[in-house]
Design a protein around this motif. Structure first.
Motif, PDB file in Angstrom:
ATOM      1  N   ALA A 123       1.207  -0.632  -0.038  1.00  0.00           N
ATOM      2  CA  ALA A 123      -0.340   0.157   0.045  1.00  0.00           C
ATOM      3  C   ALA A 123       0.703   1.524   0.483  1.00  0.00           C
ATOM      4  O   ALA A 123       1.937   1.147   0.750  1.00  0.00           O
ATOM      5  CB  ALA A 123      -1.030  -0.091   1.568  1.00  0.00           C
ATOM      6  N   TYR A 124       0.167   2.447  -0.546  1.00  0.00           N
ATOM      7  CA  TYR A 124       1.089   3.654  -0.414  1.00  0.00           C
ATOM      8  C   TYR A 124       1.026   4.400   0.452  1.00  0.00           C
ATOM      9  O   TYR A 124       1.320   5.398   0.821  1.00  0.00           O
ATOM     10  CB  TYR A 124       0.630   4.444  -2.026  1.00  0.00           C
ATOM     11  CG  TYR A 124       1.405   4.072  -3.442  1.00  0.00           C
ATOM     12  CD1 TYR A 124       1.976   4.924  -3.608  1.00  0.00           C
ATOM     13  CD2 TYR A 124       2.241   2.888  -3.789  1.00  0.00           C
ATOM     14  CE1 TYR A 124       3.332   4.819  -4.689  1.00  0.00           C
ATOM     15  CE2 TYR A 124       2.870   2.832  -4.931  1.00  0.00           C
ATOM     16  CZ  TYR A 124       3.646   4.494  -5.646  1.00  0.00           C
ATOM     17  OH  TYR A 124       4.740   3.771  -6.010  1.00  0.00           O
ATOM     18  N   GLY A 125      -0.485   4.452   1.183  1.00  0.00           N
ATOM     19  CA  GLY A 125      -0.526   4.526   2.462  1.00  0.00           C
ATOM     20  C   GLY A 125      -1.935   4.409   2.772  1.00  0.00           C
ATOM     21  O   GLY A 125      -2.274   3.413   2.279  1.00  0.00           O
ATOM     22  N   VAL A 126      -1.778   4.840   4.446  1.00  0.00           N
ATOM     23  CA  VAL A 126      -2.841   4.259   4.916  1.00  0.00           C
ATOM     24  C   VAL A 126      -4.396   4.466   5.400  1.00  0.00           C
ATOM     25  O   VAL A 126      -3.923   6.057   5.963  1.00  0.00           O
ATOM     26  CB  VAL A 126      -2.765   3.677   6.631  1.00  0.00           C
ATOM     27  CG1 VAL A 126      -1.827   2.227   5.734  1.00  0.00           C
ATOM     28  CG2 VAL A 126      -2.059   4.325   7.315  1.00  0.00           C
ATOM     29  N   ILE A 146       4.866   4.411   5.551  1.00  0.00           N
ATOM     30  CA  ILE A 146       4.625   5.245   4.746  1.00  0.00           C
ATOM     31  C   ILE A 146       3.491   6.228   5.025  1.00  0.00           C
ATOM     32  O   ILE A 146       3.467   6.151   6.272  1.00  0.00           O
ATOM     33  CB  ILE A 146       2.983   3.962   3.649  1.00  0.00           C
ATOM     34  CG1 ILE A 146       2.482   3.403   4.587  1.00  0.00           C
ATOM     35  CG2 ILE A 146       4.713   2.711   2.761  1.00  0.00           C
ATOM     36  CD1 ILE A 146       1.177   2.150   4.225  1.00  0.00           C
ATOM     37  N   PRO A 147       2.411   6.729   4.806  1.00  0.00           N
ATOM     38  CA  PRO A 147       1.680   8.380   4.596  1.00  0.00           C
ATOM     39  C   PRO A 147       0.975   7.789   5.735  1.00  0.00           C
ATOM     40  O   PRO A 147       0.198   6.735   5.096  1.00  0.00           O
ATOM     41  CB  PRO A 147       1.705   8.558   3.927  1.00  0.00           C
ATOM     42  CG  PRO A 147       1.306   8.299   2.930  1.00  0.00           C
ATOM     43  CD  PRO A 147       2.674   6.889   3.162  1.00  0.00           C
ATOM     44  N   LYS A 162      -4.668  15.220  14.844  1.00  0.00           N
ATOM     45  CA  LYS A 162      -3.611  14.378  14.419  1.00  0.00           C
ATOM     46  C   LYS A 162      -2.554  14.990  13.463  1.00  0.00           C
ATOM     47  O   LYS A 162      -2.058  14.145  13.271  1.00  0.00           O
ATOM     48  CB  LYS A 162      -5.218  14.217  13.422  1.00  0.00           C
ATOM     49  CG  LYS A 162      -6.076  14.042  13.934  1.00  0.00           C
ATOM     50  CD  LYS A 162      -7.393  13.451  12.743  1.00  0.00           C
ATOM     51  CE  LYS A 162      -9.225  13.700  13.272  1.00  0.00           C
ATOM     52  NZ  LYS A 162      -8.891  11.826  14.274  1.00  0.00           N
ATOM     53  N   ILE A 163      -3.089  15.282  12.931  1.00  0.00           N
ATOM     54  CA  ILE A 163      -1.205  15.931  12.110  1.00  0.00           C
ATOM     55  C   ILE A 163      -0.089  16.047  13.195  1.00  0.00           C
ATOM     56  O   ILE A 163       1.038  15.680  12.907  1.00  0.00           O
ATOM     57  CB  ILE A 163      -0.646  17.021  11.429  1.00  0.00           C
ATOM     58  CG1 ILE A 163      -1.697  17.534  11.044  1.00  0.00           C
ATOM     59  CG2 ILE A 163       0.230  18.225  10.990  1.00  0.00           C
ATOM     60  CD1 ILE A 163      -2.205  19.527  10.211  1.00  0.00           C
ATOM     61  N   ASN A 164      -0.088  16.942  14.553  1.00  0.00           N
ATOM     62  CA  ASN A 164       0.440  16.606  15.345  1.00  0.00           C
ATOM     63  C   ASN A 164       1.674  14.908  15.856  1.00  0.00           C
ATOM     64  O   ASN A 164       2.845  14.638  16.404  1.00  0.00           O
ATOM     65  CB  ASN A 164       0.822  17.371  16.629  1.00  0.00           C
ATOM     66  CG  ASN A 164       0.561  19.115  16.346  1.00  0.00           C
ATOM     67  OD1 ASN A 164       0.872  19.177  16.112  1.00  0.00           O
ATOM     68  ND2 ASN A 164      -0.276  19.511  17.180  1.00  0.00           N
ATOM     69  N   ALA A 165       0.203  14.295  16.005  1.00  0.00           N
ATOM     70  CA  ALA A 165       0.269  12.241  16.397  1.00  0.00           C
ATOM     71  C   ALA A 165       1.061  11.707  14.980  1.00  0.00           C
ATOM     72  O   ALA A 165       1.236  10.696  15.568  1.00  0.00           O
ATOM     73  CB  ALA A 165      -0.977  11.884  15.995  1.00  0.00           C
ATOM     74  N   GLY A 166       0.661  12.726  14.395  1.00  0.00           N
ATOM     75  CA  GLY A 166       1.414  11.830  12.547  1.00  0.00           C
ATOM     76  C   GLY A 166       1.061  11.597  11.048  1.00  0.00           C
ATOM     77  O   GLY A 166       1.067  11.235  10.655  1.00  0.00           O
TER      78      GLY A 166
END
Length: 280
Positions: A123-126, A146-147, A162-166
Motif C-alpha cells: 500500500a502507498y498509504g493508510v 508510508i503516510p 492528528k497532524i501532531n500525532a503523525g
C-alpha cells in the motif's frame, strides 16, 4: 505566467497556449468506461513516493478500478478492515492503493498491526477514520514508513492534533460543505500541508473544492448496475432493430441438451405403457 490587463508584457516574443494538446491512444478492448472528471486535473496533486497523484477512485470493486483512468485507489469501506480484501485490491490494481485501516469499530493495536501489514503488502498509504484517537495515530506513525491519511468530517475534528500525532495527509469529507470545510482547514494548517477531498458528482463542485485548497480529489464512480443499465438498453435496441425471426421450438435440439442435464431420481416419474406387453 498569468497575464492580466495590468500586467506588463514581456519584451521578447511569446505566444499564449489556450488549449494544451495531449496525444491519446486507446485500444478497442481496453477503453476506460469510468473516466475521472476533467476538473480534477486542475488540482496541484500530491507527490507520494515519486508518483504525482491528483485523482483517486473511491471503490473496492476491482472491475471498476481496472476499467477507470484514476491515478490511485482510495480503498476505504464501512466494515472491519481485512487483509484479504486489501491484498486482492493491491494485486489486482495497476495503480497505487491507499487502504483503510479502521478508526471506528476497529482501533488500537489491531489497527496498527493492520496498517503495518498493508505497508508490507504494498500500500502507498493508510487511511484512518475520524474517530481514530491521536494516540493510535502516534503509535502507527512510529512503525510505518508510508503516510497516514487522517479523515476530517467537520470543523470540530481535532485535525491539528492528528497532524501532531503523525498524520501526513488530511482527507476532508464534509458532504455538501466539503469545499467550505477545505477552506477552513487550509486557513488553519497553511498552504503546504497536503489535502485530499471528496469532489462531489459534478465539475462545479470539484472546481470549488480544488479552489478551496484541495490538492487531490476522490471520485465515487457509478455502480456496476448503473453502468450495465446503459449497456443493456443499447443491446435491447439493437436486438429489436435486427429484425430476427422469432425462435422456433421445432428447431430446438432437445435430445442434445438433455444429455448434459442431471435429473435427480426423485424428480423422475416412470410412465407405464397403455397396453402391457402380454396383452399385445
Amino acid at each position: 505566467m498569468s497575464i492580466s490587463k495590468k500586467s506588463k508584457l514581456p519584451k521578447r516574443e511569446f505566444r499564449i497556449i489556450k488549449d494544451k494538446y495531449v496525444p491519446e491512444i486507446e485500444s478497442s478492448l481496453r477503453k476506460k468506461p469510468v473516466l475521472m472528471p476533467n476538473a480534477i486535473y486542475n488540482a496541484s496533486g500530491i507527490r507520494i513516493q515519486g508518483t504525482r497523484i491528483k485523482s483517486l477512485i473511491f471503490s473496492t470493486d476491482i472491475a471498476i478500478i481496472r476499467n477507470s483512468n484514476a491515478q490511485a485507489v482510495f480503498a476505504v469501506y464501512p466494515f472491519t478492515p481485512q487483509l484479504a480484501i486489501v491484498q486482492s485490491i493491491i494485486q489486482g490494481s495497476s495503480i497505487p492503493v491507499f487502504a483503510g485501516v479502521g478508526g471506528g469499530t476497529t482501533s488500537g493495536p489491531r489497527s496498527v498491526s493492520i496498517a503495518l501489514e498493508c505497508e508490507l503488502l504494498g500500500a502507498y498509504g493508510v487511511v484512518v477514520n475520524t474517530p481514530m484517537k491521536n494516540e493510535v495515530i502516534r503509535d502507527m506513525y512510529e512503525v510505518l514508513d508510508i503516510p497516514i491519511i487522517a479523515t476530517v468530517v467537520s470543523k470540530h475534528d481535532d485535525f491539528v492534533g492528528k497532524i501532531n500525532a503523525g498524520a501526513r495527509i488530511l482527507n476532508v469529507s464534509g458532504g455538501k460543505r466539503t469545499a467550505e470545510l477545505v477552506a477552513y482547514v487550509r486557513s488553519i494548517i497553511g498552504n503546504e500541508f497536503p489535502i485530499i477531498a471528496t469532489g462531489g458528482d459534478d465539475e462545479s463542485k470539484i472546481h470549488a473544492t480544488t479552489q478551496a485548497g484541495a490538492n487531490a480529489i476522490t471520485y465515487t464512480p457509478p455502480s456496476t448496475s448503473e453502468l450495465f443499465k446503459t449497456m443493456m438498453e443499447d443491446y435491447r435496441e439493437k436486438s429489436a432493430e435486427s429484425g430476427n425471426k422469432p425462435n422456433d421450438p421445432t428447431n430446438l435440439h432437445v435430445e442434445e441438451f438433455k444429455r448434459d442435464l442431471v435429473f435427480p431420481a426423485d424428480s423422475i416419474e416412470y410412465i407405464e405403457p397403455e397396453f402391457p406387453h402380454d396383452e399385445k
